[in-house]
Design a protein around this motif. Structure first.
Motif, PDB file in Angstrom:
ATOM      1  N   TYR A  82     -12.520  -2.758  -9.465  1.00  0.00           N
ATOM      2  CA  TYR A  82     -11.825  -1.466  -9.545  1.00  0.00           C
ATOM      3  C   TYR A  82     -11.181  -1.179  -8.195  1.00  0.00           C
ATOM      4  CZ  TYR A  82     -10.884   3.207 -11.381  1.00  0.00           C
ATOM      5  OH  TYR A  82     -10.264   4.335 -11.857  1.00  0.00           O
ATOM      6  N   ILE A 105     -13.580   8.491  -8.168  1.00  0.00           N
ATOM      7  CA  ILE A 105     -13.424   7.498  -9.245  1.00  0.00           C
ATOM      8  C   ILE A 105     -14.537   7.652 -10.285  1.00  0.00           C
ATOM      9  CG2 ILE A 105     -13.472   5.007  -9.759  1.00  0.00           C
ATOM     10  CD1 ILE A 105     -11.810   4.614  -7.159  1.00  0.00           C
ATOM     11  N   TYR A 115       0.852  -1.194   0.000  1.00  0.00           N
ATOM     12  CA  TYR A 115       0.000   0.000   0.000  1.00  0.00           C
ATOM     13  C   TYR A 115       0.887   1.242   0.000  1.00  0.00           C
ATOM     14  CZ  TYR A 115      -3.133   3.683   1.420  1.00  0.00           C
ATOM     15  OH  TYR A 115      -3.837   4.850   1.453  1.00  0.00           O
ATOM     16  N   ILE A 166      -8.451  -3.585 -11.811  1.00  0.00           N
ATOM     17  CA  ILE A 166      -7.476  -2.567 -12.193  1.00  0.00           C
ATOM     18  C   ILE A 166      -7.077  -1.740 -10.967  1.00  0.00           C
ATOM     19  CG2 ILE A 166      -8.121  -2.418 -14.618  1.00  0.00           C
ATOM     20  CD1 ILE A 166      -9.756   0.030 -13.970  1.00  0.00           C
ATOM     21  N   ASP A 167      -5.827  -1.301 -10.972  1.00  0.00           N
ATOM     22  CA  ASP A 167      -5.319  -0.533  -9.828  1.00  0.00           C
ATOM     23  C   ASP A 167      -4.165   0.355 -10.289  1.00  0.00           C
ATOM     24  OD1 ASP A 167      -5.513  -0.948  -6.517  1.00  0.00           O
ATOM     25  OD2 ASP A 167      -3.676  -0.001  -7.255  1.00  0.00           O
ATOM     26  N   THR A 168      -4.114   1.552  -9.698  1.00  0.00           N
ATOM     27  CA  THR A 168      -3.069   2.524 -10.091  1.00  0.00           C
ATOM     28  C   THR A 168      -1.718   2.251  -9.415  1.00  0.00           C
ATOM     29  OG1 THR A 168      -4.000   3.906  -8.340  1.00  0.00           O
ATOM     30  CG2 THR A 168      -4.530   4.531 -10.609  1.00  0.00           C
ATOM     31  N   THR A 169      -1.652   1.341  -8.440  1.00  0.00           N
ATOM     32  CA  THR A 169      -0.403   1.141  -7.700  1.00  0.00           C
ATOM     33  C   THR A 169       0.563   0.268  -8.501  1.00  0.00           C
ATOM     34  OG1 THR A 169      -1.833   1.001  -5.765  1.00  0.00           O
ATOM     35  CG2 THR A 169       0.515   0.521  -5.415  1.00  0.00           C
ATOM     36  N   HIS A 193     -11.356   7.574   3.899  1.00  0.00           N
ATOM     37  CA  HIS A 193     -11.458   6.160   4.270  1.00  0.00           C
ATOM     38  C   HIS A 193     -12.832   5.786   4.817  1.00  0.00           C
ATOM     39  CE1 HIS A 193      -7.340   5.212   3.396  1.00  0.00           C
ATOM     40  NE2 HIS A 193      -6.879   6.136   4.212  1.00  0.00           N
ATOM     41  N   SER A 221      -2.852   7.071  -4.145  1.00  0.00           N
ATOM     42  CA  SER A 221      -4.254   7.497  -4.077  1.00  0.00           C
ATOM     43  C   SER A 221      -4.311   9.015  -3.976  1.00  0.00           C
ATOM     44  CB  SER A 221      -4.944   6.861  -2.867  1.00  0.00           C
ATOM     45  OG  SER A 221      -5.004   5.469  -3.044  1.00  0.00           O
ATOM     46  N   TYR A 246      -9.763  -6.212   8.860  1.00  0.00           N
ATOM     47  CA  TYR A 246      -8.784  -7.214   8.410  1.00  0.00           C
ATOM     48  C   TYR A 246      -7.625  -7.311   9.384  1.00  0.00           C
ATOM     49  CZ  TYR A 246      -7.310  -3.088   5.542  1.00  0.00           C
ATOM     50  OH  TYR A 246      -6.975  -1.842   5.071  1.00  0.00           O
ATOM     51  N   LYS A 271      -9.387  -3.754   1.640  1.00  0.00           N
ATOM     52  CA  LYS A 271     -10.796  -3.996   1.978  1.00  0.00           C
ATOM     53  C   LYS A 271     -11.469  -4.800   0.874  1.00  0.00           C
ATOM     54  CE  LYS A 271     -11.615   0.592   2.045  1.00  0.00           C
ATOM     55  NZ  LYS A 271     -10.495   1.055   1.198  1.00  0.00           N
ATOM     56  N   PRO A 300      -6.690  11.219  -3.713  1.00  0.00           N
ATOM     57  CA  PRO A 300      -7.473  11.865  -2.649  1.00  0.00           C
ATOM     58  C   PRO A 300      -6.731  11.901  -1.304  1.00  0.00           C
ATOM     59  CG  PRO A 300      -8.837  10.319  -3.886  1.00  0.00           C
ATOM     60  CD  PRO A 300      -7.437  10.120  -4.365  1.00  0.00           C
ATOM     61  N   ASN A 348     -14.428   3.833  -0.983  1.00  0.00           N
ATOM     62  CA  ASN A 348     -14.135   5.058  -0.237  1.00  0.00           C
ATOM     63  C   ASN A 348     -13.774   6.215  -1.166  1.00  0.00           C
ATOM     64  OD1 ASN A 348     -12.015   3.178  -0.600  1.00  0.00           O
ATOM     65  ND2 ASN A 348     -10.657   4.337   0.714  1.00  0.00           N
ATOM     66  N   TYR A 349     -13.426   5.885  -2.421  1.00  0.00           N
ATOM     67  CA  TYR A 349     -13.130   6.936  -3.393  1.00  0.00           C
ATOM     68  C   TYR A 349     -14.214   7.010  -4.455  1.00  0.00           C
ATOM     69  CZ  TYR A 349      -8.511   6.583  -1.268  1.00  0.00           C
ATOM     70  OH  TYR A 349      -7.479   6.560  -0.379  1.00  0.00           O
ATOM     71  N   ALA A 359      -7.533  -2.643  -6.197  1.00  0.00           N
ATOM     72  CA  ALA A 359      -7.173  -3.873  -5.465  1.00  0.00           C
ATOM     73  C   ALA A 359      -6.823  -3.504  -4.021  1.00  0.00           C
ATOM     74  CB  ALA A 359      -6.002  -4.552  -6.151  1.00  0.00           C
ATOM     75  N   SER A 360      -7.795  -2.935  -3.336  1.00  0.00           N
ATOM     76  CA  SER A 360      -7.585  -2.474  -1.963  1.00  0.00           C
ATOM     77  C   SER A 360      -7.596  -3.662  -1.012  1.00  0.00           C
ATOM     78  CB  SER A 360      -8.702  -1.500  -1.589  1.00  0.00           C
ATOM     79  OG  SER A 360      -9.950  -2.135  -1.763  1.00  0.00           O
TER      80      SER A 360
HETATM   81  P1  TYD Z   1      -7.448   2.230  -0.170  1.00  0.00           P
HETATM   82  O1  TYD Z   1      -8.910   2.322  -0.131  1.00  0.00           O
HETATM   83  O2  TYD Z   1      -6.720   3.498  -0.078  1.00  0.00           O
HETATM   84  O3  TYD Z   1      -6.923   1.371   1.020  1.00  0.00           O
HETATM   85  P2  TYD Z   1      -7.053  -0.087   1.671  1.00  0.00           P
HETATM   86  O4  TYD Z   1      -6.065  -0.919   0.899  1.00  0.00           O
HETATM   87  O5  TYD Z   1      -6.613   0.246   3.029  1.00  0.00           O
HETATM   88  O6  TYD Z   1      -8.436  -0.651   1.622  1.00  0.00           O
HETATM   89  O7  TYD Z   1      -7.015   1.456  -1.474  1.00  0.00           O
HETATM   90  C1  TYD Z   1      -7.481   1.920  -2.673  1.00  0.00           C
HETATM   91  C2  TYD Z   1      -6.806   1.164  -3.787  1.00  0.00           C
HETATM   92  O8  TYD Z   1      -7.386   1.622  -5.005  1.00  0.00           O
HETATM   93  C3  TYD Z   1      -5.316   1.400  -3.875  1.00  0.00           C
HETATM   94  O9  TYD Z   1      -4.671   0.182  -4.226  1.00  0.00           O
HETATM   95  C4  TYD Z   1      -5.171   2.415  -5.002  1.00  0.00           C
HETATM   96  C5  TYD Z   1      -6.384   2.119  -5.851  1.00  0.00           C
HETATM   97  N1  TYD Z   1      -6.926   3.275  -6.568  1.00  0.00           N
HETATM   98  C6  TYD Z   1      -7.079   3.182  -7.959  1.00  0.00           C
HETATM   99  O10 TYD Z   1      -6.727   2.150  -8.559  1.00  0.00           O
HETATM  100  N2  TYD Z   1      -7.608   4.258  -8.630  1.00  0.00           N
HETATM  101  C7  TYD Z   1      -7.978   5.393  -7.987  1.00  0.00           C
HETATM  102  O11 TYD Z   1      -8.454   6.350  -8.644  1.00  0.00           O
HETATM  103  C8  TYD Z   1      -7.835   5.476  -6.565  1.00  0.00           C
HETATM  104  C9  TYD Z   1      -8.291   6.693  -5.822  1.00  0.00           C
HETATM  105  C10 TYD Z   1      -7.311   4.384  -5.884  1.00  0.00           C
END
Ligand code: TYD
Length: 418
Positions: free
Chosen positions: A326, A394, A81, A350-353, A257, A86, A225, A331, A88, A389-390, A328-329
């Motif tokens: 959308y 998003i 993480y 999909i995930d931006t990380t 969050h 992120s 978790y 949660k 926001p 949470n976003y 891969a958090s």
């Molecule tokens: P986050 O909700 O911050 O935390 P947690 O892992 O504690 O549940 O995780 C959001 C995930 O979503 C994080 O891996 C980044 C990703 N993400 C995107 O892929 N696109 C976005 O626009 C945003 C805001 C987050």
């Protein structure tokens, strides 16, 4: 089959704050792999360690907590993480640093900010820009390295009483910050002892935690978790803080969050206590934080929510929709495992990380791809929003996907297509 890896697991029997054994099971999310333990392709055939994920409530001090403890080295030494992924949160931290600096630090000669669980240094970077000295404490070696490489001085370790003493020997902290990390710490008494030494006579401890009342009201069960050992309301925190002769002088609600509170703590009588501290406590009694019935209702609501999410996905599959996830958090992984949503249901997430892309979700083995993939999607596609949470950000960011006929499924508190 039980796959608990006993060398990394411990079951405790006493409340983390008040030591009581009057503990009640209030929610059972089954056996789950740690929510951030993404796996590589080569590990797909290996049996993953899983651990019970159960929420307990203390009938004495009302702390909601896990008693099933996964070894912290196992959870936090390599961490995927990244705060900076992120936007926001990056924006939240920019404002956070400016607000705190203007309120408490701009008249101090050499302000010194220490952050516990400083991740990649996103918040400290903002304090540094404003003219503070800074120090991060971060156990994940990959993140501590990233921070140090960008000149955010970071000690690669868990916060401990020893570390606190060593830092305070050369200088007390004007401010200690800790965001979304106090809930991860098993020994809250050692934490508070360390904080008390570190802030000296005049410093302030400011921390953000997800607020239990929001978790219950908005059915945010997936924020439970293994990393999150405590789920805080003010009553038990106040109990802990008073035990160390410190006091809460302000509490502010934050919109990150899924509902967070920012709590301000100092030595007694250093600041005027704001009226809202009493208001929070009054509201918590009215809400029933001290009543087991509140938690029984919550648990029933979660079981119903699970059935609704599963039913909706089944219907979408029957309509031949193509489904992806959308975000891969962590949660998201709890939700997927609890609802048994795996690679047969979601094609990918999909995930931006960057650190997450190319990996697979724990337990459910869904591939994680880069966020550009959404540009190919539109009509007939539904994205399960695992980073709910976003939602606002998003949905705004993915306007063109929606204008092409794509839909998002928001899973909580009431599953909804948007
Ligand atoms: P986050 O909700 O911050 O935390 P947690 O892992 O504690 O549940 O995780 C959001 C995930 O979503 C994080 O891996 C980044 C990703 N993400 C995107 O892929 N696109 C976005 O626009 C945003 C805001 C987050």
């Amino acid at each position: 089959m039980c796959r608990i890896n006993l060398s990394n697991y411990d079951l405790i029997k006493n409340c983390r704050i008040c030591n009581s054994t009057n503990l009640h099971l209030i929610l059972d999310l089954g056996e789950q792999p740690p929510a951030n333990s993404l796996i590589n392709k080569s590990q797909l055939d290996i049996i993953e360690p899983k651990f019970p994920l159960r929420l307990f409530w203390c009938g004495e001090c009302f702390l909601v907590q896990l008693l099933d403890i996964v070894n912290k080295e196992h959870l936090f030494k390599h961490y995927l993480y990244m705060t900076s992924a992120s936007k926001p949160i990056v924006d939240h931290f920019k404002k956070y640093a400016v607000d705190i600096f203007n309120e408490f630090l701009n008249k101090q000669e050499n302000p010194f900010v220490v952050e516990i669980g400083s991740n990649d240094g996103s918040l400290l970077k903002e304090f540094k820009k404003l003219g503070s000295s800074i120090l991060g404490i971060e156990p994940a070696s990959n993140l501590a390295k990233l921070a140090n490489d960008s000149d955010i001085t970071t000690l690669n370790d868990f916060f401990s009483l020893n570390n606190a003493k060593k830092i305070a020997e050369s200088k007390n902290a004007s401010i200690v910050v800790a965001n979304n990390v106090i809930g991860h710490i098993e020994n809250l008494h050692e934490l508070m002892e360390g904080i008390k030494i570190l802030i000296g006579a005049q410093g302030i401890f400011i921390f953000e935690v997800p607020y239990l009342l929001d978790l219950i009201k908005k059915l945010e069960f997936d924020t439970v978790y293994h990393e999150h050992l405590s789920y805080f309301s003010i009553l038990p925190i106040n109990n802990l803080i008073e035990h160390f002769d410190l006091e809460i002088f302000d509490i502010q609600k934050q919109n990150v969050h899924g509902g967070t509170i920012r709590i301000f703590v100092s030595k007694k009588n250093n600041f005027k206590i704001k009226d809202n501290v009493k208001k929070f406590i009054k509201l918590e009694y009215e809400f029933g934080i001290n009543n087991i019935k509140t938690y029984e209702n919550f648990s029933n609501d979660i079981k119903n929510l699970k059935n609704k999410i599963v039913e909706l996905l089944k219907n979408l599959k029957n309509e031949k929709k193509s489904l992806f996830g959308y975000g891969a958090s962590a949660k998201g992984n709890v939700l997927l495992n609890y609802c048994n949503i795996d690679y047969n249901i979601l094609d990918y997430i999909i995930d931006t990380t960057p650190l997450k892309q190319g990996k697979f979700t724990p337990g459910t083995h869904i591939p994680i791809l880069s966020s550009e993939k959404i540009s190919e999607k539109g009509n007939n596609d539904v994205g399960l929003l695992l980073a709910w949470n976003y939602e606002f950000e998003i949905l705004e960011k993915e306007k063109s996907f929606r204008s092409r006929g794509g839909l998002f499924l928001i899973p909580i508190p009431v599953p909804m297509l948007k």
